[in-house]
Design an enzyme around this catalytic site. Structure first.
Site, PDB file in Angstrom:
ATOM      1  N   HIS A  64       0.879  -1.177   0.000  1.00 42.16           N
ATOM      2  CA  HIS A  64       0.000   0.000   0.000  1.00 42.16           C
ATOM      3  C   HIS A  64       0.920   1.232   0.000  1.00 42.16           C
ATOM      4  CE1 HIS A  64      -2.817   2.919   1.816  1.00 42.16           C
ATOM      5  NE2 HIS A  64      -3.796   2.075   1.524  1.00 42.16           N
TER       6      HIS A  64
ATOM      7  N   ASP B 242       3.056  -4.566   8.222  1.00 47.27           N
ATOM      8  CA  ASP B 242       1.834  -3.787   8.045  1.00 47.27           C
ATOM      9  C   ASP B 242       0.671  -4.771   8.158  1.00 47.27           C
ATOM     10  OD1 ASP B 242      -0.415  -2.611   7.050  1.00 47.27           O
ATOM     11  OD2 ASP B 242       0.506  -1.834   5.218  1.00 47.27           O
TER      12      ASP B 242
ATOM     13  N   GLN C 182      -4.515  -5.258   7.055  1.00 45.31           N
ATOM     14  CA  GLN C 182      -5.518  -6.172   6.508  1.00 45.31           C
ATOM     15  C   GLN C 182      -5.539  -7.519   7.224  1.00 45.31           C
ATOM     16  OE1 GLN C 182      -7.818  -5.400   4.423  1.00 45.31           O
ATOM     17  NE2 GLN C 182      -7.039  -3.407   3.807  1.00 45.31           N
TER      18      GLN C 182
ATOM     19  N   LYS D  66     -10.387  -0.685  10.601  1.00 42.31           N
ATOM     20  CA  LYS D  66     -10.501  -1.896   9.769  1.00 42.31           C
ATOM     21  C   LYS D  66     -10.833  -3.120  10.614  1.00 42.31           C
ATOM     22  CE  LYS D  66      -7.169  -0.293   6.320  1.00 42.31           C
ATOM     23  NZ  LYS D  66      -7.923   0.020   5.131  1.00 42.31           N
TER      24      LYS D  66
ATOM     25  N   CYS E 203      -4.657   2.398  -3.669  1.00 43.81           N
ATOM     26  CA  CYS E 203      -3.390   2.865  -3.087  1.00 43.81           C
ATOM     27  C   CYS E 203      -2.249   1.912  -3.403  1.00 43.81           C
ATOM     28  CB  CYS E 203      -3.510   3.087  -1.583  1.00 43.81           C
ATOM     29  SG  CYS E 203      -4.648   4.399  -1.169  1.00 43.81           S
TER      30      CYS E 203
HETATM   31  N1  PMP Z   1      -1.734  -0.754   4.611  1.00 41.03           N
HETATM   32  C1  PMP Z   1      -2.695  -1.520   4.068  1.00 41.03           C
HETATM   33  C2  PMP Z   1      -2.354  -2.909   3.619  1.00 41.03           C
HETATM   34  C3  PMP Z   1      -3.983  -1.031   3.936  1.00 41.03           C
HETATM   35  O1  PMP Z   1      -4.929  -1.786   3.397  1.00 41.03           O
HETATM   36  C4  PMP Z   1      -4.271   0.280   4.388  1.00 41.03           C
HETATM   37  C5  PMP Z   1      -5.654   0.866   4.241  1.00 41.03           C
HETATM   38  N2  PMP Z   1      -6.277   0.603   3.024  1.00 41.03           N
HETATM   39  C6  PMP Z   1      -3.246   1.025   4.954  1.00 41.03           C
HETATM   40  C7  PMP Z   1      -1.991   0.484   5.049  1.00 41.03           C
HETATM   41  C8  PMP Z   1      -3.474   2.418   5.444  1.00 41.03           C
HETATM   42  O2  PMP Z   1      -4.358   2.411   6.536  1.00 41.03           O
HETATM   43  P1  PMP Z   1      -4.934   3.771   7.114  1.00 41.03           P
HETATM   44  O3  PMP Z   1      -5.529   4.494   5.956  1.00 41.03           O
HETATM   45  O4  PMP Z   1      -5.956   3.331   8.110  1.00 41.03           O
HETATM   46  O5  PMP Z   1      -3.804   4.515   7.717  1.00 41.03           O
END
Ligand code: PMP
Length: 411
Positions: A125, A202, A205, A228, A366
């Site tokens: 991401h 990270d 997910q 999430k 993203c």
């Molecule tokens: N890493 C991953 C794998 C994600 O899916 C996301 C959110 N889509 C993020 C980071 C970023 O999370 P946040 O927008 O809650 O900071």
């Protein structure tokens, strides 16, 4: 209670937003990788806190401030227990995964030197890519991208070849938000430690889909977002091993993160407060604590059984749709599936599904570099959660066939 496979979820009643109508249809919410809906227990906990206990934390001798501080710190203890940390002092509250990674890249990043290497995967991401790019620009460190295969699995042989004593940080996604791939993180962590690198996962997910134990994993840092995992927005976690957090300089300065301040210098509090400058997300922490209690009450076994049924049904339904191409087919997956309908733009498919009451995400999710490497501009992504049902997936299938007819690619 173990849920049955018959278009039913025993958890649905806990989520009031599921009764919303969208364009006259019952909502089908399949955008859970982006953010989950909130159960009543979380909403009640925040409301109750704001109506009975709320005040600012850590700085007050008065009754409510002490109660609020206790509630905030209690949430920290719940998070520590939820992920198997050694101590609540290893839990830093942040705004979310993105801020957690930026904190790490800035604070731990201050010891990175020119020529050091930072490894990430080709399916990160942007949140786990751009902060490291910025660190490399500042420090002269080198960002290296570990490739993936066509199915969306990490190339472990390439990882072996890329790891070296120059590798200072390996920062990697646990579960891809685009491809649904679950990475073999135990193996990856062990490999990185062998060359002396620190590892950050990270877990944005992963956190809502599987139990996590940072001690058993032997991971150095791990981050995730409350929103999430059925909790409120505006709060997330950076877990860090005590021995590392204590060595890290603060990232942001301000109230609450200090020990002693003079006009021209300051000394800093111990972790985790060293990294929590300013008024923190207090009610959100209470809501996150309630989300953790709720997940614990559901139990991982029930969550896993239900999600497995949903995932298998989603695969069957998507496989039956002519002209549908799945993006990402790794062997180890969570209940996330990206796909394309041939000769259509994901955005058009998303708009048509929305008109039928179905919320999916469309676009690059993203992950622009991954999209570019796949030669596509984006995908349609259906991501499932505990409250979805097999009936909803059937409706997705019907609606996709209808969308294909409307877009003129099927008769
Ligand atoms: N890493 C991953 C794998 C994600 O899916 C996301 C959110 N889509 C993020 C980071 C970023 O999370 P946040 O927008 O809650 O900071």
């Amino acid at each position: 209670m173990i849920p049955s496979a018959t278009g039913y979820s025993p958890f649905r009643d806990e989520f009031p937003e599921l009764s919303v109508k969208v364009h006259g249809h019952n909502l089908i919410y399949l955008d859970n990788a982006s953010s989950t809906l909130k159960p009543m227990a979380v909403l009640d906990a925040e409301r109750n806190f704001y109506t009975t206990t709320y005040a600012n934390v850590h700085r007050g001798v008065h009754h409510l401030s002490q109660l609020a501080t206790e509630a905030y710190e209690d949430a920290r203890r719940k998070v520590a227990a939820f992920i198997g940390a050694c101590s609540e002092n290893e839990i830093v509250f942040t705004k979310g995964t993105t801020e957690s990674i930026n904190l790490l890249a800035n604070s731990w990043g201050s010891i990175v030197r020119s020529g050091d290497e930072i490894l990430v995967s080709a399916m990160e991401h942007h949140a786990n890519l751009v902060p490291w790019q910025m660190l490399c620009q500042r420090s002269g460190a080198i960002l290296r991208i570990v490739p993936i295969n066509e199915a969306g699995e990490l190339d472990l042989q390439a990882l072996d070849e890329m790891l070296s004593p120059r590798t200072k940080i390996l920062a990697m996604v646990w579960v891809s938000n685009i491809l649904g791939t679950i990475l073999p993180v135990e193996e990856i962590i062990a490999k990185a430690h062998r060359v002396g690198a620190i590892v950050m996962l990270d877990a944005a997910q992963a956190i809502a889909h599987m139990p996590i134990n940072v001690k058993a994993l032997n991971v150095d840092f791990l981050c995730f977002s409350s929103h999430k995992m059925f909790g409120p927005t505006g709060i997330g976690i950076l877990y860090g091993r005590s021995e590392y957090l204590t060595r890290m300089p603060p990232w942001q300065g301000g109230g609450d993160m200090i020990r002693d301040v003079e006009y021209n210098k300051a000394t800093y509090a111990d972790p985790p407060l060293r990294f929590e400058a300013g008024t923190p997300p207090i009610a959100q922490a209470v809501g996150l604590g309630a989300a953790i209690d709720t997940i614990n009450a559901w139990g991982w076994e029930a969550i896993k059984v239900h999600e497995k049924q949903l995932y298998e049904h989603l695969q069957d339904v998507l496989n039956s749709i002519p002209g549908l191409r799945k993006i990402g087919y790794a062997k180890q997956r969570t209940a996330v599936q990206s796909f394309l309908l041939e000769n259509t733009h994901p955005y058009d498919v998303g708009i048509l599904l929305d008109s039928m009451g179905i919320a999916v995400r469309t676009g690059h999710h993203c992950g622009q570099p991954l999209m570019k490497s796949l030669g596509i501009s984006g995908t349609v992504r259906a991501s499932l959660s505990i409250y979805n049902t097999t009936n909803e997936i059937d409706r997705l299938g019907h609606s996709l066939r209808k969308a294909a007819r409307m877009l003129g690619i099927a008769s």
